[in-house]
Design a protein around this motif. Structure first.
Motif, PDB file in Angstrom:
ATOM      1  N   GLY A 259       9.770   1.546 -12.156  1.00  0.00           N
ATOM      2  CA  GLY A 259       9.161   0.247 -12.415  1.00  0.00           C
ATOM      3  C   GLY A 259       8.119   0.343 -13.505  1.00  0.00           C
ATOM      4  O   GLY A 259       7.852   1.413 -14.066  1.00  0.00           O
ATOM      5  N   TYR A 260       7.518  -0.799 -13.809  1.00  0.00           N
ATOM      6  CA  TYR A 260       6.499  -0.835 -14.858  1.00  0.00           C
ATOM      7  C   TYR A 260       5.572  -2.020 -14.618  1.00  0.00           C
ATOM      8  O   TYR A 260       5.897  -2.951 -13.860  1.00  0.00           O
ATOM      9  N   ALA A 261       4.436  -1.967 -15.267  1.00  0.00           N
ATOM     10  CA  ALA A 261       3.477  -3.071 -15.214  1.00  0.00           C
ATOM     11  C   ALA A 261       3.089  -3.442 -16.638  1.00  0.00           C
ATOM     12  O   ALA A 261       2.867  -2.574 -17.484  1.00  0.00           O
ATOM     13  N   LEU A 262       3.046  -4.736 -16.919  1.00  0.00           N
ATOM     14  CA  LEU A 262       2.554  -5.260 -18.187  1.00  0.00           C
ATOM     15  C   LEU A 262       1.148  -5.804 -17.967  1.00  0.00           C
ATOM     16  O   LEU A 262       0.882  -6.479 -16.969  1.00  0.00           O
ATOM     17  N   PHE A 263       0.265  -5.514 -18.903  1.00  0.00           N
ATOM     18  CA  PHE A 263      -1.078  -6.070 -18.789  1.00  0.00           C
ATOM     19  C   PHE A 263      -1.799  -5.940 -20.115  1.00  0.00           C
ATOM     20  O   PHE A 263      -1.352  -5.233 -21.016  1.00  0.00           O
ATOM     21  N   ASP A 264      -2.909  -6.630 -20.231  1.00  0.00           N
ATOM     22  CA  ASP A 264      -3.784  -6.457 -21.378  1.00  0.00           C
ATOM     23  C   ASP A 264      -5.079  -7.199 -21.122  1.00  0.00           C
ATOM     24  O   ASP A 264      -5.186  -7.992 -20.181  1.00  0.00           O
ATOM     25  N   GLY A 265      -6.051  -6.926 -21.945  1.00  0.00           N
ATOM     26  CA  GLY A 265      -7.349  -7.571 -21.813  1.00  0.00           C
ATOM     27  C   GLY A 265      -8.041  -7.634 -23.156  1.00  0.00           C
ATOM     28  O   GLY A 265      -7.669  -6.940 -24.107  1.00  0.00           O
ATOM     29  N   LYS A 266      -9.057  -8.479 -23.238  1.00  0.00           N
ATOM     30  CA  LYS A 266      -9.785  -8.641 -24.498  1.00  0.00           C
ATOM     31  C   LYS A 266     -11.173  -9.189 -24.209  1.00  0.00           C
ATOM     32  O   LYS A 266     -11.344 -10.027 -23.313  1.00  0.00           O
ATOM     33  N   VAL A 267     -12.136  -8.711 -24.976  1.00  0.00           N
ATOM     34  CA  VAL A 267     -13.484  -9.285 -24.905  1.00  0.00           C
ATOM     35  C   VAL A 267     -13.446 -10.635 -25.613  1.00  0.00           C
ATOM     36  O   VAL A 267     -13.190 -10.701 -26.818  1.00  0.00           O
ATOM     37  N   VAL A 268     -13.646 -11.709 -24.874  1.00  0.00           N
ATOM     38  CA  VAL A 268     -13.546 -13.049 -25.441  1.00  0.00           C
ATOM     39  C   VAL A 268     -14.900 -13.746 -25.547  1.00  0.00           C
ATOM     40  O   VAL A 268     -15.038 -14.741 -26.249  1.00  0.00           O
ATOM     41  N   ARG A 269     -15.900 -13.229 -24.839  1.00  0.00           N
ATOM     42  CA  ARG A 269     -17.265 -13.774 -24.942  1.00  0.00           C
ATOM     43  C   ARG A 269     -18.228 -12.602 -25.154  1.00  0.00           C
ATOM     44  O   ARG A 269     -18.883 -12.141 -24.222  1.00  0.00           O
ATOM     45  N   PRO A 270     -18.299 -12.115 -26.395  1.00  0.00           N
ATOM     46  CA  PRO A 270     -19.097 -10.912 -26.666  1.00  0.00           C
ATOM     47  C   PRO A 270     -20.588 -11.064 -26.377  1.00  0.00           C
ATOM     48  O   PRO A 270     -21.280 -10.064 -26.162  1.00  0.00           O
ATOM     49  N   LYS A 271     -21.092 -12.294 -26.354  1.00  0.00           N
ATOM     50  CA  LYS A 271     -22.506 -12.497 -26.037  1.00  0.00           C
ATOM     51  C   LYS A 271     -22.798 -12.299 -24.553  1.00  0.00           C
ATOM     52  O   LYS A 271     -23.960 -12.231 -24.154  1.00  0.00           O
ATOM     53  N   GLU A 272     -21.742 -12.186 -23.747  1.00  0.00           N
ATOM     54  CA  GLU A 272     -21.917 -12.097 -22.303  1.00  0.00           C
ATOM     55  C   GLU A 272     -21.625 -10.701 -21.757  1.00  0.00           C
ATOM     56  O   GLU A 272     -21.372 -10.527 -20.566  1.00  0.00           O
TER      57      GLU A 272
END
Length: 281
Positions: A259-272
């Motif tokens: 099996g596998y997992a898809l994911f990702d993330g991003k800093v969207v509010r750098p002031k926080e």
């Protein structure tokens, strides 16, 4: 697994599993975009706008004219879904039959799920070192029992100066060695331990929740901890798909699971979000 490893006549009632690593970084992300993506390569366009300028109007100005329409800064970002983690293992029929009383397949399934969760958690933790996240110090500061609370206070102040209302929920996720110093300096920990210990929570410092994790990002050959303090809106995270399937490999008497997992993330509010970059004496 070799047949010779499954000879004993009496089997334990359960399988001894590896120690579970607490996964806490993903919990404090914004996951509202998760339903909009479904496969690798898709992206989420996260819309954002700056603040309009508020101006004064002189009521004694005979012209009564106001400035032209202002073009508001666009703070939109794109979150691409590109992270993939996979697994593929088999258990022989004889091994499985011998280990049935111990729940071998259930134990392996749990280990796999926790392993994938830990990979996602480490990925988010390492965002503390990204160029989008401001460091508290230009270079890592030596932290000790005498200054650990002041360092936390400085980080909280930085967020407040960025207009972050810390009363609405801020989390700092610390390493064991940072927590040791924090605990020595801050003796009045929250006494509601049974509730606080869930999901890695270990204390409250004012209105800031303190969590403990072994996934805190380390740099400088492990000498520096890059500790995140942030709101839940600072990082967007998506895990749109986790796929698992069982199959029978050819040329062996075994069951296999991949099996596998898809994911990702991003800093969207750098002031926080702030990177509390510290090292130790």
């Amino acid at each position: 697994m070799a047949y010779s490893n499954f000879i004993p006549s009496v089997w334990a009632e359960s399988i001894n599993r590896e120690l579970e690593r607490a996964c806490v970084f993903v919990e404090d992300c914004n996951r509202q975009y998760e339903g909009t993506v479904s496969k690798k390569g898709e992206s989420v366009h996260i819309l954002g706008v700056g603040k309009p300028t508020i101006k004064s109007l002189d009521r004694n100005d005979a012209s009564g004219e106001i400035d032209g329409a202002e073009e508001i800064e666009d703070t939109s970002v794109i979150l691409n879904i590109n992270q993939v983690r996979y697994f593929n293992y088999k258990v022989g029929d004889i091994d499985k039959a011998q280990a049935a009383v111990g729940g071998l397949m259930d134990a392996l399934s749990s280990e796999t799920s926790e392993g994938l969760a830990n990979e996602m958690d480490k990925y988010i933790a390492n965002m503390a070192t990204s160029s989008d996240v401001k460091k508290l110090h230009a270079t890592a500061t030596v932290v000790n029992k005498g200054n650990v609370l002041s360092i936390l206070d400085d980080a909280i102040q930085k967020l407040q100066e960025n207009d972050v209302n810390t009363a609405n929920g801020v989390t700092v996720t610390v390493s064991p060695r940072f927590y040791k110093l924090f605990k020595q300096a801050y003796l009045s920990n929250d006494t509601n331990n049974s509730e606080m210990l869930k999901n890695g929570k270990v204390a409250m410092y004012g209105s800031v929740t303190v969590k403990l994790s072994n996934n805190v990002a380390r740099t400088d050959s492990g000498a520096t901890d890059n500790i995140m303090i942030r709101t839940k809106r600072a990082i967007a995270f998506v895990n749109p798909l986790t796929h698992t399937e069982a199959y029978r490999p050819e040329k062996s008497f075994s069951d296999a699971v991949k099996g596998y997992a898809l994911f990702d993330g991003k800093v969207v509010r750098p002031k926080e979000i702030i990177n509390i970059n510290v090292k130790y004496a």
